[in-house]
Scaffold this active site. Structure first.
Site, PDB file in Angstrom:
ATOM      1  N   HIS A  17       6.566  -1.585 -10.936  1.00 18.78           N
ATOM      2  CA  HIS A  17       7.633  -2.299 -11.716  1.00 18.78           C
ATOM      3  C   HIS A  17       6.990  -3.087 -12.760  1.00 18.78           C
ATOM      4  O   HIS A  17       7.127  -3.068 -13.806  1.00 18.78           O
ATOM      5  CB  HIS A  17       8.509  -2.916 -10.711  1.00 18.78           C
ATOM      6  CG  HIS A  17       9.656  -3.558 -11.637  1.00 18.78           C
ATOM      7  ND1 HIS A  17      10.911  -2.901 -11.884  1.00 18.78           N
ATOM      8  CD2 HIS A  17       9.865  -4.906 -12.310  1.00 18.78           C
ATOM      9  CE1 HIS A  17      11.618  -3.813 -12.390  1.00 18.78           C
ATOM     10  NE2 HIS A  17      11.022  -4.792 -12.820  1.00 18.78           N
ATOM     11  N   GLU A  18       6.234  -4.050 -12.173  1.00 12.59           N
ATOM     12  CA  GLU A  18       5.527  -5.021 -12.954  1.00 12.59           C
ATOM     13  C   GLU A  18       4.251  -4.529 -14.030  1.00 12.59           C
ATOM     14  O   GLU A  18       4.499  -4.948 -15.097  1.00 12.59           O
ATOM     15  CB  GLU A  18       4.751  -6.218 -12.055  1.00 12.59           C
ATOM     16  CG  GLU A  18       5.821  -6.970 -11.275  1.00 12.59           C
ATOM     17  CD  GLU A  18       6.729  -7.764 -12.438  1.00 12.59           C
ATOM     18  OE1 GLU A  18       6.234  -8.055 -13.482  1.00 12.59           O
ATOM     19  OE2 GLU A  18       7.778  -7.814 -11.934  1.00 12.59           O
ATOM     20  N   HIS A  21       5.888  -2.907 -16.856  1.00 11.08           N
ATOM     21  CA  HIS A  21       6.192  -4.049 -17.926  1.00 11.08           C
ATOM     22  C   HIS A  21       5.074  -4.395 -18.799  1.00 11.08           C
ATOM     23  O   HIS A  21       5.156  -4.199 -19.995  1.00 11.08           O
ATOM     24  CB  HIS A  21       6.624  -5.449 -17.307  1.00 11.08           C
ATOM     25  CG  HIS A  21       8.233  -5.397 -16.782  1.00 11.08           C
ATOM     26  ND1 HIS A  21       9.287  -4.818 -17.381  1.00 11.08           N
ATOM     27  CD2 HIS A  21       8.667  -5.758 -15.624  1.00 11.08           C
ATOM     28  CE1 HIS A  21      10.111  -4.952 -16.582  1.00 11.08           C
ATOM     29  NE2 HIS A  21      10.051  -5.642 -15.664  1.00 11.08           N
TER      30      HIS A  21
END
Length: 204
Positions: A17-18, A21
């Site tokens: 997820h990170e 980003h």
């Protein structure tokens, strides 16, 4: 063994997820995450003591599903090519990665069930994929809640008219407190629970 699998799946999911980003931010002109070495799946660079270690262990210990977060990837909006548009792309990247992981895991589960006669050989793999679906659906829906600093707030900010967006951004300093209250009172699960269960039912 199930505890280890669930926490490992959670760790992998929040890291993806990170990193998503950071990778999209890099493509939009901001190299902050890349320069700091955060565009990697190596857990060492993403572990948050509370969100990645203490909270998941505590939840598993009391019999609840593993849940948590990784250290947020640093992003400098001033480096974006188109700040308003690019923050939308960056915010959507994390939840998009989670739903993609859930869908891929569900497809792999389907193939194991239907095309491998001796499913027992893949027992732990199948369990890990099941956790992958559940955890990533929870992360997907949770992060879409429009409360700062969750991704949903950035997406909503893009949609809102400028005069409303200015007022909305003021609640960011209270965002973490709002999330804690919603979590501890059970209100948040009452809101997202039906959506989470619906999506899990579709995939599983």
């Amino acid at each position: 063994m199930l505890y280890i699998i669930s926490i490992s799946v959670l760790l992998f999911s929040v890291i993806v997820h990170e990193v998503s980003h950071g990778w999209v931010a890099y493509k939009c002109g901001d190299s902050t995450a890349k320069v700091l070495g955060r565009l990697t799946l190596n857990p060492v660079y993403h572990i948050d003591i509370v969100g990645t270690i203490l909270l998941p262990l505590a939840l598993v210990f009391i019999g609840l599903p593993a849940f948590g977060w990784a250290k947020p990837v640093p992003i400098n909006m001033r480096n974006f090519n188109n700040p308003k548009r690019d923050i939308l792309y960056v915010s959507a990247a994390g939840v998009s990665a989670n739903i993609l992981l859930a869908v891929i895991s569900a497809i792999l589960m389907f193939f194991i069930r239907n095309y491998f006669a001796n499913v027992e050989i893949f027992a732990y793999t199948y369990i890990a994929l099941q956790y992958m679906v559940i955890i990533n659906i929870v992360l997907f829906v949770f992060n879409l809640v429009p409360v700062p600093p969750l991704d949903g707030s950035k997406i909503l900010l893009y949609i809102l008219p400028s005069k409303w967006a200015v007022q909305y951004i003021k609640i960011e300093k209270f965002g973490f407190l709002i999330i804690i209250v919603l979590l501890t009172t059970g209100i948040l699960w009452k809101i997202i629970g039906p959506i989470v269960n619906f999506l899990i039912k579709i995939l599983l």
